[in-house]
Design a protein around this motif. Sequence first.
Motif, mmCIF file in Angstrom:
data_model
loop_
_atom_site.group_PDB
_atom_site.id
_atom_site.type_symbol
_atom_site.label_atom_id
_atom_site.label_comp_id
_atom_site.label_asym_id
_atom_site.label_seq_id
_atom_site.Cartn_x
_atom_site.Cartn_y
_atom_site.Cartn_z
ATOM 1 N N ILE A 65 10.323 11.803 -43.803
ATOM 2 C CA ILE A 65 9.844 11.495 -42.552
ATOM 3 C C ILE A 65 11.219 10.914 -41.753
ATOM 4 O O ILE A 65 12.222 10.833 -42.280
ATOM 5 C CB ILE A 65 8.688 10.083 -42.720
ATOM 6 C CG1 ILE A 65 9.407 9.013 -43.314
ATOM 7 C CG2 ILE A 65 7.584 10.482 -43.589
ATOM 8 C CD1 ILE A 65 8.590 7.610 -43.336
ATOM 9 N N SER A 66 10.775 10.769 -40.523
ATOM 10 C CA SER A 66 11.746 10.268 -39.700
ATOM 11 C C SER A 66 11.359 8.795 -39.064
ATOM 12 O O SER A 66 10.567 8.911 -37.953
ATOM 13 C CB SER A 66 12.126 11.227 -38.369
ATOM 14 O OG SER A 66 12.478 12.470 -38.941
ATOM 15 N N CYS B 72 2.275 8.056 -47.893
ATOM 16 C CA CYS B 72 2.725 9.396 -47.268
ATOM 17 C C CYS B 72 2.161 9.957 -46.245
ATOM 18 O O CYS B 72 1.069 10.491 -46.173
ATOM 19 C CB CYS B 72 2.799 10.509 -48.532
ATOM 20 S SG CYS B 72 3.396 9.787 -50.135
ATOM 21 N N ASN C 80 3.329 12.226 -44.337
ATOM 22 C CA ASN C 80 3.654 13.643 -44.057
ATOM 23 C C ASN C 80 3.174 14.293 -45.441
ATOM 24 O O ASN C 80 3.614 15.532 -45.327
ATOM 25 C CB ASN C 80 5.165 13.778 -43.613
ATOM 26 C CG ASN C 80 5.263 13.568 -42.377
ATOM 27 O OD1 ASN C 80 4.420 13.219 -41.477
ATOM 28 N ND2 ASN C 80 6.850 12.986 -42.170
#
Length: 565
Positions: free
Chosen positions: A56-57, A94, A96
């Motif tokens: 992820i970002s 999570c 993504n």
Amino acid sequence: MEQNLDVDEIWRALKPWGRYQIRQLSFMWVAILLTALHLLVVVFNGYTPQFQCAEISPTNQNSSINSTYDVTYDECSVTMSYNQSNSSQTTISCPNGYKYNAHDDISSFVTEWGLVCGESIKVDISQFLMILGQGVGGFLFTGLSDKFGRKTVHISSHILLFVLCLITVFIPSFLGFAVLRFFAGMTVEGLLLSSVTLCVETLPMEWRFVAEVTGVVSWTTGIVMLTPLSYIMQTFSWRYLELLLALLSVYSLVENWLFDESLRWLMANGRLGEAEKVVRKAAKMNKLSFDQVIGIVKAKMREMEALDKENGVILVASDSDAVTETYIPKNTEVKKYSMIDILRDRLILINSIVIWFVWVTNSLTYTGLNLITPTLYGNRFVNFFLLGAIEYLSALTEFLLINRIGRKKTLIILMGIAGASLLISTLISSLQGDNSALGYLATFFVLMGKYGITGAFSSVFLFTSELYPTNLRNSGYGFACAFASIGGVLAPFANTFHRYVAWGPGVVFSIMCFLSAIMTFYLPETRGRELPTSIEELKMWYKEHSGILTSGTKQNKDFVEPKIN
């Protein structure tokens, strides 16, 4: 053709391993092989690879330009640490999705539908529904098999399985997949039990154990075949493997013209015209004449009746451990039974309860060992292959023992081996730590446990068939398989149990194996006697040979019936 002709004598007159019998049995062996593929393909189609949260970002609108971020990826969560003057930490599931090992992201329905972490229980539920379907199929199809014939149930189950597999290939959701697994379990059970029954009823008494052993070899071949097929297709979608299994059953559409109905079932149900056609066909394929076969049978029956016309039973000493009993039918009336008849007689019910518990144990242990293969130390493909190949040794052991020392002793020995091996494996695993040698040793004892439980499971199939009369035999199977489904439906949760209590499955399996071995001492030995044809014959024989006190009784030429107080 007369109603009272002895079916075993007909098969003997036809030569037990003639071209006709081999052709008839071949289709049953292939069907047993296919049931193994369908029941155990979940080990690979439902495989859960190593995984962690996808990258992820992270952003933090309140952070300054000098803020730094530390992201930790776990299997089921992401932890973000913000290192400012006042550091903070956030843990989320999570966002993504998940990242799997290379090539594993498209190989199983687990990865396709993200059945990990909180969703992982769905994998166990899918196999739970498959085995629950087997239990329902055991009740449904076995009764139908006794009423409408083994061939009818065999073909209808096989065609339904073929159709269900094709639908599964294109199913878009897990819910639909799970529902199809239930119905697939029903059809697999119908196919398996009708195949086993046809095998047993296609050979005379002295060769029944060979039919059972060859059935084990067919099942084992299916397991062994599944390993290379799954290995080759591990980089493709699980749907392609499912499609391959469906195509292997396409011949079911023309199976009606490939083999015949059970001769024993036709005779027991008074369908003498069809029975005569079967005998004529078998005689022709085996290069014999119909009249010659019937003449041999009648001559043999006259010889046997001359030995004892009053009692209707001949006692022939065979060795120091057993007596061969041949029952001669006193009347030729066709009697119909239902599964309720099992519950009406106390002695039949007690023996049935014992054999049902043995089935529960075998089903739970055998299925559980297959499904926990990925948890064993070593390569999962190699381990599954070895767990399958060891069953050839089980079949050989059964072949050597079951007709020499008897069904009961063979079952007790193999259950004891399974219980001891699994207990030793569990103890070694508890002490393993990082020692790879102990890990491989623990896996070896699991293999020994699989060796024992496979031989025991195969033996109990034959043992059960010999404990019930002809028109109740499939119903007896049905009850046994329905109780076995109790162990079967619990087996898929062995993986989950193992995650929380690593030693749990091994201890449960071993205790139940030891209990089953002890309880089997109560059952009568069935080696060396004709299959019973009525409840009355069964009751008479049970009264003389059931119970702990008769288990060690010696027989000789001056045979004296044992008295049970």
